[in-house]
Design a protein around this motif. Sequence first.
Motif, PDB file in Angstrom:
ATOM      1  N   PRO A  61       0.834  -1.199   0.000  1.00 23.70           N
ATOM      2  CA  PRO A  61       0.000   0.000   0.000  1.00 23.70           C
ATOM      3  C   PRO A  61       0.876   1.261   0.000  1.00 23.70           C
ATOM      4  O   PRO A  61       1.923   1.282   0.633  1.00 23.70           O
ATOM      5  N   GLN A  62       0.379   2.274  -0.690  1.00 18.22           N
ATOM      6  CA  GLN A  62       1.220   3.421  -0.982  1.00 18.22           C
ATOM      7  C   GLN A  62       1.155   4.488   0.108  1.00 18.22           C
ATOM      8  O   GLN A  62       0.086   4.813   0.623  1.00 18.22           O
ATOM      9  N   ASN A  63       2.317   5.000   0.442  1.00 14.80           N
ATOM     10  CA  ASN A  63       2.437   6.161   1.327  1.00 14.80           C
ATOM     11  C   ASN A  63       2.855   7.338   0.458  1.00 14.80           C
ATOM     12  O   ASN A  63       3.901   7.263  -0.204  1.00 14.80           O
ATOM     13  N   PRO A  64       2.028   8.392   0.366  1.00 17.69           N
ATOM     14  CA  PRO A  64       0.990   8.802   1.313  1.00 17.69           C
ATOM     15  C   PRO A  64      -0.453   8.552   0.899  1.00 17.69           C
ATOM     16  O   PRO A  64      -1.364   8.881   1.651  1.00 17.69           O
ATOM     17  N   THR A  65      -0.727   7.985  -0.291  1.00 18.66           N
ATOM     18  CA  THR A  65      -2.102   7.990  -0.799  1.00 18.66           C
ATOM     19  C   THR A  65      -2.963   6.861  -0.256  1.00 18.66           C
ATOM     20  O   THR A  65      -4.182   6.888  -0.389  1.00 18.66           O
ATOM     21  N   SER A  66      -2.344   5.812   0.307  1.00 17.76           N
ATOM     22  CA  SER A  66      -3.045   4.630   0.830  1.00 17.76           C
ATOM     23  C   SER A  66      -3.643   3.759  -0.262  1.00 17.76           C
ATOM     24  O   SER A  66      -4.436   2.865   0.020  1.00 17.76           O
ATOM     25  N   ARG A  67      -3.259   3.990  -1.514  1.00 14.18           N
ATOM     26  CA  ARG A  67      -3.750   3.159  -2.610  1.00 14.18           C
ATOM     27  C   ARG A  67      -2.963   1.858  -2.664  1.00 14.18           C
ATOM     28  O   ARG A  67      -1.788   1.807  -2.292  1.00 14.18           O
ATOM     29  N   ILE A 117      -1.248  -4.634   6.262  1.00 12.79           N
ATOM     30  CA  ILE A 117      -2.300  -3.695   6.670  1.00 12.79           C
ATOM     31  C   ILE A 117      -3.087  -3.282   5.427  1.00 12.79           C
ATOM     32  O   ILE A 117      -2.860  -2.228   4.820  1.00 12.79           O
ATOM     33  N   VAL A 118      -3.996  -4.147   5.008  1.00 11.49           N
ATOM     34  CA  VAL A 118      -4.837  -3.933   3.819  1.00 11.49           C
ATOM     35  C   VAL A 118      -6.288  -4.132   4.238  1.00 11.49           C
ATOM     36  O   VAL A 118      -6.603  -5.097   4.949  1.00 11.49           O
ATOM     37  N   PHE A 119      -7.183  -3.257   3.786  1.00  9.43           N
ATOM     38  CA  PHE A 119      -8.532  -3.178   4.353  1.00  9.43           C
ATOM     39  C   PHE A 119      -9.625  -3.777   3.462  1.00  9.43           C
ATOM     40  O   PHE A 119      -9.408  -4.105   2.301  1.00  9.43           O
ATOM     41  N   ASP A 120     -10.812  -3.862   4.072  1.00  7.33           N
ATOM     42  CA  ASP A 120     -12.055  -4.239   3.385  1.00  7.33           C
ATOM     43  C   ASP A 120     -11.987  -5.629   2.778  1.00  7.33           C
ATOM     44  O   ASP A 120     -12.506  -5.883   1.682  1.00  7.33           O
ATOM     45  N   ASN A 121     -11.350  -6.539   3.504  1.00  9.43           N
ATOM     46  CA  ASN A 121     -11.244  -7.948   3.110  1.00  9.43           C
ATOM     47  C   ASN A 121     -10.460  -8.156   1.816  1.00  9.43           C
ATOM     48  O   ASN A 121     -10.550  -9.226   1.193  1.00  9.43           O
ATOM     49  N   ASN A 122      -9.704  -7.161   1.416  1.00  9.53           N
ATOM     50  CA  ASN A 122      -8.843  -7.319   0.251  1.00  9.53           C
ATOM     51  C   ASN A 122      -7.515  -7.952   0.667  1.00  9.53           C
ATOM     52  O   ASN A 122      -7.131  -7.900   1.830  1.00  9.53           O
ATOM     53  N   LYS A 123      -6.841  -8.541  -0.274  1.00  9.84           N
ATOM     54  CA  LYS A 123      -5.551  -9.172  -0.025  1.00  9.84           C
ATOM     55  C   LYS A 123      -4.438  -8.322  -0.623  1.00  9.84           C
ATOM     56  O   LYS A 123      -4.590  -7.736  -1.693  1.00  9.84           O
ATOM     57  N   PHE A 126     -14.249  18.434   6.110  1.00  8.26           N
ATOM     58  CA  PHE A 126     -13.255  17.664   5.351  1.00  8.26           C
ATOM     59  C   PHE A 126     -13.943  16.632   4.446  1.00  8.26           C
ATOM     60  O   PHE A 126     -14.968  16.049   4.820  1.00  8.26           O
ATOM     61  N   ARG A 127     -13.340  16.385   3.277  1.00  6.49           N
ATOM     62  CA  ARG A 127     -13.791  15.297   2.403  1.00  6.49           C
ATOM     63  C   ARG A 127     -12.716  14.218   2.454  1.00  6.49           C
ATOM     64  O   ARG A 127     -11.577  14.446   2.057  1.00  6.49           O
ATOM     65  N   VAL A 128     -13.086  13.042   2.962  1.00  5.59           N
ATOM     66  CA  VAL A 128     -12.123  11.968   3.153  1.00  5.59           C
ATOM     67  C   VAL A 128     -12.007  11.123   1.891  1.00  5.59           C
ATOM     68  O   VAL A 128     -13.015  10.700   1.319  1.00  5.59           O
ATOM     69  N   LEU A 129     -10.791  10.862   1.473  1.00  6.14           N
ATOM     70  CA  LEU A 129     -10.549   9.981   0.331  1.00  6.14           C
ATOM     71  C   LEU A 129     -10.413   8.541   0.820  1.00  6.14           C
ATOM     72  O   LEU A 129     -10.012   8.309   1.964  1.00  6.14           O
ATOM     73  N   PRO A 130     -10.750   7.565  -0.020  1.00  5.01           N
ATOM     74  CA  PRO A 130     -10.669   6.163   0.398  1.00  5.01           C
ATOM     75  C   PRO A 130      -9.253   5.772   0.802  1.00  5.01           C
ATOM     76  O   PRO A 130      -8.272   6.186   0.178  1.00  5.01           O
ATOM     77  N   SER A 131      -9.154   4.970   1.850  1.00  9.34           N
ATOM     78  CA  SER A 131      -7.873   4.438   2.309  1.00  9.34           C
ATOM     79  C   SER A 131      -7.927   2.922   2.200  1.00  9.34           C
ATOM     80  O   SER A 131      -8.670   2.270   2.930  1.00  9.34           O
ATOM     81  N   ALA A 132      -7.142   2.359   1.284  1.00  8.05           N
ATOM     82  CA  ALA A 132      -7.172   0.915   1.031  1.00  8.05           C
ATOM     83  C   ALA A 132      -6.189   0.139   1.884  1.00  8.05           C
ATOM     84  O   ALA A 132      -6.273  -1.078   1.988  1.00  8.05           O
ATOM     85  N   GLY A 133      -5.232   0.846   2.515  1.00  4.47           N
ATOM     86  CA  GLY A 133      -4.239   0.180   3.349  1.00  4.47           C
ATOM     87  C   GLY A 133      -3.296   1.194   3.952  1.00  4.47           C
ATOM     88  O   GLY A 133      -3.390   2.387   3.663  1.00  4.47           O
ATOM     89  N   SER A 134      -2.395   0.752   4.821  1.00  5.82           N
ATOM     90  CA  SER A 134      -1.388   1.582   5.492  1.00  5.82           C
ATOM     91  C   SER A 134      -1.933   2.189   6.778  1.00  5.82           C
ATOM     92  O   SER A 134      -2.990   1.812   7.266  1.00  5.82           O
TER      93      SER A 134
END
Length: 386
Positions: free
Chosen positions: A168-174, A204-210, A306-314
Amino acid sequence: MINISSKLPNISNSIFSTMSLLATKYEAINLSQGFPDFDCSPKLIDLVHSHMKKGHNQYAPMAGVQSLRERIAEITENLYAAIYHPDSEITITSGATQAIFSAIASIIRSDDEVICFDPAYDSYAPAVDLCGGIVKTVTLLPDNFTINWDDVKKLFSHKTKLIIVNTPQNPTSRTLTDDDMRQLIKLTNGTDIFIISDEVYDKIVFDNNKHISVSSYPELRERSFVISSFGKMFHMTGWKVGYCLAAKKLTTEFRKIHQYLVFSVNTPIQHALGDFLEDADEYLQLSDFFQGKRDFLTTALNNTPFRVLPSAGSYFLLADYEKISDEDDIAFTKRLVAKHGVAAIPLSVFYKNKIDKHLIRFCFAKKQETLEKAVDCLSSIHIQSR
């Protein structure tokens, strides 16, 4: 008077140091730097003490303690179906940043070109500069921070030597996808281009993703340095222990740099980690643990302007503050810490060209009480407070 010609003339104190100092000055809540404010497992601390008492206090083998390398090999095979030989393809490092530097230094020579993706973790470009390389950047696409692989291809030249990816990418969490990996395979097949895959948040990856690792793809494995961090994994960033997975030929060159940079890594901690990793729950539960913190902060920020962007991990999430202020992101974060008592990081510092998208990064790897206090402070922000 001695004159010094700086090898990094454009580098000054990092924004992380600046924001942490401001957080201290204003007695603010520090959601800027990527480190937890809670302790690591007492079991792990006890294991370190135990190995100290057993006399494991002298230099470790240059490549790392055998039991730890064997455990990493087992875990990597179980999680990613990737086989690395513990003797010749796994090296324990003094944190992930040292591993990244050693990997870059092992292959980059003067005028070699390195492709990075902006925004990016801030250690990549300086390491390339120190080795005489040239950084070429591809800006991730707006909002979802995906990669336009056609743009990557356009940067290729006969000097292209390395591509650095982070998932997962720092800083975007993609997180990178299987399609991203297929594109990377397509672009590098038949070339002498290497890959550094910074995977320090792989657990540290979210939403049941691998987590999708470069190591899972044989075509990429043979040309890649895959880097991870126990500091991020087990909440002890100050211990500075990471590792590098790489094919034998790559590891040979990596270790030539590693042995003269640090030679070896803290011995009792390596032994303790080898024991600690025997319990798979210690790392398999991390995604759920941190997702709870992400969800709490996301829900709370959704009740603010604030508008929160999706965080996929990190450890991180990004927030857009356009409804709050038209200030540049550095000025806004400084005002945020001084007026509202919360420290964050402006996204522009992660861009080579300091692109300002009115986004800031919050770290949610904090105690629940810390997050609750931060939310109380941020709740006082209103749209009209320009």
